[in-house]
Design a protein around this motif. Structure first.
Motif, short mmCIF file in Angstrom:
data_model
loop_
_atom_site.label_atom_id
_atom_site.label_comp_id
_atom_site.label_asym_id
_atom_site.label_seq_id
_atom_site.Cartn_x
_atom_site.Cartn_y
_atom_site.Cartn_z
N ASP A 48 18.65 42.77 21.64
CA ASP A 48 18.17 41.38 21.61
C ASP A 48 17.05 41.23 20.59
O ASP A 48 17.02 40.27 19.81
CB ASP A 48 17.65 40.96 22.99
N LEU A 49 16.12 42.16 20.61
CA LEU A 49 14.98 42.09 19.69
C LEU A 49 15.42 42.25 18.24
O LEU A 49 14.87 41.61 17.34
CB LEU A 49 13.95 43.15 20.05
N ASP A 50 16.42 43.10 18.00
CA ASP A 50 16.92 43.26 16.63
C ASP A 50 17.49 41.94 16.10
O ASP A 50 17.24 41.55 14.96
CB ASP A 50 18.00 44.35 16.58
N ARG A 51 18.24 41.25 16.95
CA ARG A 51 18.81 39.97 16.52
C ARG A 51 17.72 38.92 16.33
O ARG A 51 17.77 38.11 15.39
CB ARG A 51 19.86 39.50 17.52
N LEU A 52 16.74 38.93 17.21
CA LEU A 52 15.63 37.99 17.06
C LEU A 52 14.82 38.28 15.80
O LEU A 52 14.28 37.36 15.16
CB LEU A 52 14.73 38.03 18.30
N GLN A 53 14.71 39.56 15.45
CA GLN A 53 14.01 39.91 14.21
C GLN A 53 14.75 39.35 13.00
O GLN A 53 14.13 38.86 12.04
CB GLN A 53 13.88 41.43 14.11
N ILE A 54 16.09 39.43 13.03
CA ILE A 54 16.88 38.83 11.96
C ILE A 54 16.62 37.33 11.91
O ILE A 54 16.41 36.74 10.84
CB ILE A 54 18.38 39.11 12.18
N MET A 55 16.62 36.69 13.08
CA MET A 55 16.37 35.25 13.16
C MET A 55 15.00 34.92 12.57
O MET A 55 14.85 33.99 11.77
CB MET A 55 16.44 34.82 14.62
N ARG A 56 13.99 35.70 12.93
CA ARG A 56 12.64 35.42 12.46
C ARG A 56 12.56 35.56 10.94
O ARG A 56 11.98 34.72 10.25
CB ARG A 56 11.64 36.36 13.11
N ARG A 57 13.12 36.64 10.40
CA ARG A 57 13.03 36.87 8.97
C ARG A 57 13.78 35.80 8.17
O ARG A 57 13.30 35.33 7.15
CB ARG A 57 13.57 38.26 8.61
N LEU A 58 14.97 35.41 8.62
CA LEU A 58 15.75 34.42 7.88
C LEU A 58 15.07 33.06 7.91
O LEU A 58 15.00 32.37 6.89
CB LEU A 58 17.17 34.33 8.45
N THR A 59 14.58 32.64 9.07
CA THR A 59 13.91 31.33 9.13
C THR A 59 12.63 31.36 8.31
O THR A 59 12.26 30.36 7.69
CB THR A 59 13.59 30.94 10.58
N ALA A 60 11.95 32.51 8.27
CA ALA A 60 10.74 32.61 7.46
C ALA A 60 11.06 32.48 5.98
O ALA A 60 10.22 32.04 5.19
CB ALA A 60 10.03 33.94 7.72
N GLN A 61 12.29 32.85 5.58
CA GLN A 61 12.69 32.77 4.18
C GLN A 61 13.27 31.40 3.82
O GLN A 61 13.70 31.18 2.70
CB GLN A 61 13.70 33.87 3.86
N GLY A 62 13.28 30.47 4.79
CA GLY A 62 13.72 29.12 4.50
C GLY A 62 15.13 28.79 4.96
O GLY A 62 15.61 27.69 4.73
#
Length: 374
Positions: A48-62
């Motif tokens: 779950d955390l790995d997927r949320l990390q992907i979510m966080r990084r992508l949204t941070a990149q716009g």
């Protein structure tokens, strides 16, 4: 972390986001906790955390949240023992290549104008805000969208997704995301382009919000600190090369981010420099010039009250004049500078002019974009 399952609060702290953000991602996009123990709330597993990390990084990149969530849901995740270390590139997200996300490095996402409001040109300074840190030419191409009163967003006008992602991370006070985006921008674009295309639109946007609300100084502080840290990671020329360029802020001038950007851009070009920092009295600068004999002196003034041409008159009359004396920043009255002092109007122009005066050194073991160890 394979056997560890976290509560929402613990997962939020691990990821560096708010609990409300996790709940929103759960309710809207299905990125929620998957472990369920009878009598307990669901908990977030390592996957779950790995997927949320992907979510966080992508949204941070716009990347828009819905698109980022779709990618996070279907992204193949590595086994825990093979998970890569976090880094500045989108490739640091498990299984993600920046080219794999359509539009990640393009301007195809909705611009800030689509959220309402009309673009309004901003002048060459941040109009009295605590971060008057722009090169004069910024008055031309950069625009921001403004609105009266409050608001909890930073408008970046026609800037690309990297700037918008940086602005979102800034308002969240998300230090890790700020650093990721800044490192990626500098690595992929170089210091000069990253400064103009990513950093400056956000700094101007923060200034606009401050002017409208007299708030968000904490945002400016975190963004400025993050910029300083990332610029400081640019590999400097080898210590065997004596710096022949001296960079300093004018007497009582406290703004130094543009000088830090210049020092990093020069290092990227193989030109070592000495950066003396803020509020350098004229006598101290003259002493430093006499002691080290630089071939280039750049003196930065952001505000008119610090751009007194008499500083240059005193420095040049001390008998240790450099080959290139350059006044940089909108604080200087270009028409009243002493003879022999060149007015520099942009970061790119500063790098070009200095590199032509002081040829780049042979940089041992460094290339553009390579970073020094912290």
């Amino acid at each position: 972390m394979a056997d560890e399952a976290l509560t929402a609060g613990a997962a939020a702290r691990r990821l560096g986001v708010a609990v409300t953000t996790l709940r929103t991602w759960h309710q809207r996009y299905g990125l929620g906790p998957s472990q369920h123990l009878p009598g307990h709330h669901r908990r977030y597993t390592a996957q779950d955390l790995d997927r949320l990390q992907i979510m966080r990084r992508l949204t941070a990149q716009g990347v828009p949240p819905a698109q980022a969530a779709a990618w996070a849901q279907r992204m193949p995740l590595p086994a825990p023992e093979s998970a890569p270390a976090s880094g500045p590139d989108a490739a640091a997200v498990p299984g993600l290549d920046s080219a794999a996300v359509p539009g990640l490095e393009s301007a195809s996402f909705p611009s800030s104008e689509s959220a309402g409001g009309q673009p309004e040109p901003v002048g060459g300074r941040l109009r009295g805000t605590p971060i008057d840190v722009v090169w004069p030419e910024i008055a031309g191409p950069v625009t921001v969208t403004t609105r009266d009163g409050g608001g909890h967003s930073i408008r970046t006008g026609r800037a690309g997704p990297a700037a918008r992602g940086l602005a979102r991370a800034a308002m969240r006070l998300d230090g890790p995301a700020l650093r990721d985006i800044l490192e990626m921008a500098v690595t992929n674009r170089g210091v000069v382009d990253a400064w103009h295309e990513v950093i400056m639109p956000v700094l101007i946007g923060i200034g606009d919000r401050y002017e409208a609300t007299r708030r968000f100084i904490e945002v400016e502080h975190l963004v400025s600190r993050s910029i300083t840290e990332v610029l400081g990671t640019i590999a400097r020329p080898h210590s065997s090369h004596n710096p022949r360029v001296m960079l300093a802020a004018a007497d009582e001038e406290q703004h130094t981010l543009p000088l830090e950007a210049l020092a990093a851009a020069l290092a990227e070009a193989g030109v070592p420099s000495r950066l003396l920092g803020a509020r350098v009295p004229t006598q101290a600068l003259a002493d430093a010039v006499a002691r080290t004999g630089p071939e280039v002196v750049v003196l930065w003034s952001q505000l008119p009250e610090t751009g007194d041409p008499a500083q240059w008159t005193r420095l040049l009359s001390a008998g240790h004049g450099p080959l290139l004396a350059a006044a940089a920043g909108p604080g200087w009255p270009a028409e009243r500078l002493p003879a022999g002092v060149v007015f520099i109007s942009s970061l790119a122009e500063a790098v070009q002019l200095i590199a032509a005066t002081v040829p780049p050194a042979e940089v041992r073991g460094t290339t553009r974009g390579k970073r020094a160890a912290l």
